[in-house]
Each structure stands twice: as structure tokens, then as C-alpha cells.
Design a protein around this motif. Structure first.
Motif, PDB file in Angstrom:
ATOM      1  N   GLU A 138       0.831  -1.203   0.000  1.00  0.00           N
ATOM      2  CA  GLU A 138       0.000   0.000   0.000  1.00  0.00           C
ATOM      3  C   GLU A 138       0.866   1.254   0.000  1.00  0.00           C
ATOM      4  O   GLU A 138       0.603   2.221  -0.733  1.00  0.00           O
ATOM      5  N   LEU A 142       0.978   4.055  -2.997  1.00  0.00           N
ATOM      6  CA  LEU A 142       0.731   5.464  -2.707  1.00  0.00           C
ATOM      7  C   LEU A 142       1.909   6.320  -3.153  1.00  0.00           C
ATOM      8  O   LEU A 142       1.730   7.395  -3.742  1.00  0.00           O
ATOM      9  N   VAL A 145       1.724   6.776  -6.989  1.00  0.00           N
ATOM     10  CA  VAL A 145       0.654   7.680  -7.424  1.00  0.00           C
ATOM     11  C   VAL A 145       1.019   9.122  -7.095  1.00  0.00           C
ATOM     12  O   VAL A 145       0.805  10.040  -7.904  1.00  0.00           O
ATOM     13  N   GLU A 146       1.605   9.342  -5.923  1.00  0.00           N
ATOM     14  CA  GLU A 146       1.968  10.696  -5.524  1.00  0.00           C
ATOM     15  C   GLU A 146       3.123  11.260  -6.347  1.00  0.00           C
ATOM     16  O   GLU A 146       3.327  12.471  -6.377  1.00  0.00           O
ATOM     17  N   THR A 372      -5.709  -0.133  -3.639  1.00  0.00           N
ATOM     18  CA  THR A 372      -5.167   1.174  -3.297  1.00  0.00           C
ATOM     19  C   THR A 372      -5.310   2.147  -4.462  1.00  0.00           C
ATOM     20  O   THR A 372      -5.690   3.309  -4.283  1.00  0.00           O
ATOM     21  N   HIS A 375      -8.927   3.209  -4.790  1.00  0.00           N
ATOM     22  CA  HIS A 375      -9.342   4.091  -3.695  1.00  0.00           C
ATOM     23  C   HIS A 375      -8.748   5.485  -3.869  1.00  0.00           C
ATOM     24  O   HIS A 375      -9.438   6.496  -3.669  1.00  0.00           O
ATOM     25  N   CYS A 376      -7.474   5.553  -4.253  1.00  0.00           N
ATOM     26  CA  CYS A 376      -6.821   6.854  -4.416  1.00  0.00           C
ATOM     27  C   CYS A 376      -7.387   7.619  -5.606  1.00  0.00           C
ATOM     28  O   CYS A 376      -7.465   8.853  -5.576  1.00  0.00           O
ATOM     29  N   LEU A 377      -7.751   6.895  -6.668  1.00  0.00           N
ATOM     30  CA  LEU A 377      -8.222   7.535  -7.908  1.00  0.00           C
ATOM     31  C   LEU A 377      -9.605   6.980  -8.251  1.00  0.00           C
ATOM     32  O   LEU A 377      -9.769   6.174  -9.170  1.00  0.00           O
ATOM     33  N   PHE A 410      -7.916  12.849  -6.166  1.00  0.00           N
ATOM     34  CA  PHE A 410      -7.022  11.969  -5.412  1.00  0.00           C
ATOM     35  C   PHE A 410      -7.525  11.869  -3.985  1.00  0.00           C
ATOM     36  O   PHE A 410      -7.796  12.887  -3.339  1.00  0.00           O
ATOM     37  N   THR A 411      -7.669  10.638  -3.486  1.00  0.00           N
ATOM     38  CA  THR A 411      -8.124  10.406  -2.125  1.00  0.00           C
ATOM     39  C   THR A 411      -7.032   9.658  -1.373  1.00  0.00           C
ATOM     40  O   THR A 411      -6.592   8.597  -1.831  1.00  0.00           O
ATOM     41  N   PRO A 412      -6.543  10.174  -0.249  1.00  0.00           N
ATOM     42  CA  PRO A 412      -5.523   9.442   0.506  1.00  0.00           C
ATOM     43  C   PRO A 412      -6.034   8.056   0.879  1.00  0.00           C
ATOM     44  O   PRO A 412      -7.232   7.859   1.110  1.00  0.00           O
ATOM     45  N   PRO A 413      -5.143   7.074   0.972  1.00  0.00           N
ATOM     46  CA  PRO A 413      -5.597   5.705   1.199  1.00  0.00           C
ATOM     47  C   PRO A 413      -6.149   5.436   2.575  1.00  0.00           C
ATOM     48  O   PRO A 413      -6.870   4.492   2.780  1.00  0.00           O
TER      49      PRO A 413
END
Length: 486
Positions: A138, A142, A145-146, A372, A375-377, A410-413
Motif C-alpha cells: 500500500e 501510494l 501515485v503521488e 489502493t 481508492h486513491c483515484l 485523489f483520495t488518501p488511502p
């Protein structure tokens, strides 16, 4: 052996004009159509060419593949039986060499030696704490993606699927932070099969050789140290070769499985609707991919130790038989009345004694990575029409060339706990990472169980602070940033 009259009247495989090439666009653009045509023309075992002038057999019958993998006396994993190189018909620079050459690994052995190496590798992988592996995966997802730019576009193959497994493996090996980029560059160079692939392979073996020597002298709490400490007593050479198999084969399979699963979710409206509506899960998508587009669609192989018959075909001693994993999954005999839903009887991991020993950690990595990412995207979508996606021209891997996507949010995990000092700390009860050099406690012996209300012993120490997880995320972000040119 008595050869059936209708087979004895014909000719063995070499020179057959009806052999299908297992290379080029046919096997990448429409593999399922190819397997269907081969099954209609030849039955469950079909004559193929692996490259011009190099013959073989593709086993695409479900039961025939099980027979092939369960009879190691007749069908050996030892490629030194192969008559093509003995007859001087395999070019030294053939791309088949890396896939078929003999090495002292669990992939190339039969009998007692295979059991010894398989036990060492399997039990070493069994020491990985799955909860900790999920946390690491995870964090790696993350970090990747970041590391993407702010324009809301990405190529998931180049920027996510090809990078995430390598980030996780650097953690499993507990490499020094400065060696991480080297490992990533070496494995990428090997897999890309460019002009530098041989140099990258030599450098990779050298890095692993140095790592094995270091962990032999100073054991730690990591994958290499566990493998060396196994009672099977692997030599340094055996350890290096088996680590190469684990890292390269595991990396390629995991890359393809992630990419093919995300493609399914983004292109199959039926499946995406079910997933978002709560009637299906990422785990269901993983199984669908293993049936339809397994990350390894064909795999060499087995070599006939003597003349025999399989699936109605006359097989000569020294012939190569390729495991048609995707083709065998397509066999109507493999499908029950309810289709594939909820059915894990696929052959994506092989069968028999040589079934892939890393399937459980691989599944956890892939499932965590996809969950992950989604959820983030949450509004992730394809940036091109589905028919414009292209597949790599590989007889072995089922892999996309690229997977361009668009996203806007973007949503933090996971929510972070508030720290009055201004530092962001992980949420409470986050697990200890496996790279903190804490002592590993083996699980209780098989058959033993805690009595009364006593909980089972943990396999790692409980987390007392978020510093180790923060350090893990910092290291992964640093590697992801290096790869992105930051």
C-alpha cells in the motif's frame, strides 16, 4: 512402446507444415482465437514453432496439462533432455535461451532435488507476514501515485505496474537505500530485452552474489537471510540462482496481473458496474483474469524423457512441451455448468509439484495494489478507446504495452492521526514493517493450537510508534521519486 498405427504411419513433429508459430502478432493480438483454432485442428496437443526451425508442442487440453505436470518421470523439468540444442539447432543468441537454459533452481529440477529447493523457497516465502506485506504494498502504491505529475494523466504500465513490484522487492530484500535504484534499473534492463539486457543480467547476478555473501556473514531479518538459514542448506550459487527466479519471474507475473486486472475493471462495463455496486470485489476480478488473461499465458516447459503419446500426438524423446496455461483454461472441459464465477480451478499457476510457490504473496501484492489505486483515484478511466490498447508480442507473457488513463481527484488511502507537534503519523494499530530488523518468531508447530482464551503468539513485535512506517514510506517515496526523475 507400441505406437498407434495411425500415428506410426505419419511423421513425428519436425518438418510438419501445419505447425503454428507461437510468436508474432497471432499470439498477442488474438491468443484465444489461436488456441481455439489449434484445438479444432489438432485436439488438446498441437504442433508449434517457437521460432523458425525450432519445433515444440503446445498442451492446451486441461486434463492433458494435468497429466503432463504430474508425470515427471515421463515429462522432465530438466531442459538438458532437449534435443534441439543437442542437434545444434538453437542459436546462441536465441531469445529461447533465457527461458529454457538449465540452472540449479527449483524450476529445473525433478525428484528429491526439486523437493529440497522447493521446500527452501516455499518455506522462506511462508515467513513473510502477510499483514506487513499488505502495508508495504500500500505504501509503495501510494508513493508511485503521488510521484505522478499534476496533469491528471498516467500510463499505468510504465508508471505503476512495472514499478510497484520492484519497490516491494527492495523492501523484502532489505537492500541498503542507495542500492534500491540499482536493483530497479537492473531488472528493468533485463526484462526490456534490449541491447543492454546481458549486461544488466550480469550486474543483477553480481548484486545478488554480493548480497548473499553479506547475509551469509551477517544474517538479518529479510528474505535472503531466511533462504540461507533454511535447513535445506543452499549453496551461495543455488541461493543466487533461486533469487533470480523469484525476483524476475515474480516481478513479471505481478506486473502483468495488476495491469490485466485494471484493464478488466476499466473496459468491462458489466464487471465495473458490479464492483462499484458492491456485488463483486477486486478478488473476483483477480480470478477472472487468471482464467481469461493469466499473466503467464504459456510456459516452457517439460521435456519428454522417452517416446510416448499424449493427447493423440506422437511425442519423441527430447521434444519440448509448452504448458498452454491460457489455452487449457479455455478448454470447455475445464468449465462447469456455472461457468468461471467463484471457481479457482484454473491452471494459471501451473499444476503438480511445480505449482508456483509465490502465488499467495503475489495475490496479496496485486489485490492490495489494485485496491489502493482504485481508492486513491476513484474516477480513474481509460484515456483511449479499449480497442486501441495493444499487447506485447510475447509467447509467454500476457501483458499490455501501455495502459493510458485519466483521473481528476485523489483520495488518501487512509486517514492520518493528528499529531499536535505538526507531524503526520499513521493511524493507530498500523502493523510493524518487516524491515525494522526485529526478531522473527516462528509460528507454532502444525497441529498445535492455543488452549482456553490464550491468543496465538504473534509472528512479529507489536508496533509501539509510527516511526518505522514513516521511514518505510519515506524510502519508498524516495525510490519512486528517483524513478520519476525527481
Amino acid at each position: 512402446m507400441t505406437v498407434p498405427e495411425h500415428l506410426a504411419a505419419g511423421c513425428p513433429y519436425p518438418g510438419r507444415a501445419d505447425a503454428a508459430p507461437l510468436y508474432g502478432p497471432a499470439v498477442s493480438d488474438d491468443p484465444h482465437g489461436l488456441y481455439a483454432r489449434l484445438r479444432a485442428a489438432h485436439g488438446p496437443v498441437a504442433p508449434i514453432e517457437l521460432e523458425p526451425g525450432v519445433e515444440g508442442w503446445l498442451v492446451i487440453g486441461y486434463q492433458e496439462l494435468l497429466e503432463l505436470t504430474r508425470n515427471e518421470q515421463q515429462f522432465s523439468k530438466d531442459s538438458r533432455y532437449w534435443r534441439v540444442p543437442r542437434e545444434g539447432r538453437l542459436r546462441p543468441d536465441s531469445p529461447l535461451v533465457p527461458m529454457t537454459m538449465w540452472r540449479p533452481t527449483l524450476q529445473s529440477m525433478d525428484g528429491a532435488e526439486h523437493r529440497r529447493l522447493s521446500a527452501a523457497v516455499g518455506e522462506t516465502l511462508g515467513r513473510i507476514d502477510h499483514r506487513l506485506l499488505r502495508e508495504t504494498t500500500e505504501a509503495a502504491a501510494l508513493a508511485l501515485v503521488e510521484s505522478w505529475g499534476p496533469d491528471g494523466t498516467a500510463d499505468l504500465v510504465a508508471q505503476f505496474t512495472r514499478r510497484l513490484p520492484l519497490l516491494v522487492f527492495t523492501m523484502l530484500l532489505d537492500l541498503p537505500e542507495e542500492d534500491g535504484p540499482q536493483l530497479l534499473a537492473m531488472i528493468t534492463g533485463m526484462v526490456d530485452s534490449g541491447a543492454e539486457s546481458q549486461r544488466a543480467a550480469a550486474a543483477f547476478a553480481g548484486l545478488l552474489g554480493r548480497l548473499v555473501a553479506e547475509r551469509r556473514a551477517r544474517p538479518g531479518d529479510d528474505l535472503v537471510s531466511w533462504l540461507l538459514a533454511h535447513p535445506a542448506g543452499l549453496s551461495d550459487d543455488e541461493a543466487v540462482h533461486n533469487l533470480v527466479v523469484l525476483l524476475v519471474a515474480g516481478n513479471e507475473s505481478t506486473i502483468n496481473w495488476i495491469g490485466n486486472t485494471v484493464r478488466l475493471l476499466l473496459t468491462d462495463r458489466r464487471f465495473r458496474t458490479s464492483l462499484t455496486g458492491g456485488r463483486a470485489t477486486v478478488a473476483d476480478a483477480l480470478d477472472e483474469v487468471l482464467w481469461r488473461d493469466p499473466p503467464v499465458q504459456n510456459f516452457p516447459g517439460r521435456w519428454a524423457t522417452s517416446d510416448t503419446v499424449l493427447g493423440g500426438q506422437y511425442i519423441s524423446a527430447g521434444d519440448l512441451l509448452v504448458l498452454g496455461l491460457a489455452g487449457a483454461n479455455d478448454d470447455p472441459a475445464a468449465h462447469g455448468p456455472e461457468g468461471l464465477s467463484g471457481n479457482r480451478a484454473h491452471l494459471a499457476w501451473g499444476a503438480g509439484r511445480h505449482v508456483c510457490p509465490a502465488k499467495d504473496p503475489a495475490r496479496l501484492i496485486v489485490e492490495t495494489a489494485v485496491e489502493t489505486l482504485l481508492h486513491c483515484l476513484p474516477d480513474l478511466q481509460l484515456a483511449v478507446p479499449p480497442h486501441e490498447l495493444t499487447w506485447r508480442q510475447s509467447p509467454w507473457s500476457r501483458a499490455l504495452v501501455s495502459l493510458p488513463v485519466l483521473y481528476s481527484s485523489f483520495t488518501p488511502p487512509r486517514p492520518a492521526a493528528y499529531d499536535p507537534a505538526g507531524q503526520t503519523q499513521p493511524a493507530p494499530l498500523a502493523p510493524l514493517t518487516p524491515f525494522e530488523r526485529t526478531a522473527w518468531t516462528p509460528p507454532p508447530p502444525r497441529g498445535s493450537a492455543p488452549t482456553g482464551s490464550t491468543p496465538p503468539e504473534p509472528t512479529s513485535s507489536p508496533r509501539t510508534s509510527g516511526s518505522a512506517l514513516a521511514d518505510l514510506r519515506r524510502r519508498l517515496s524516495s525510490l519512486a521519486g528517483w524513478w520519476s526523475g525527481r
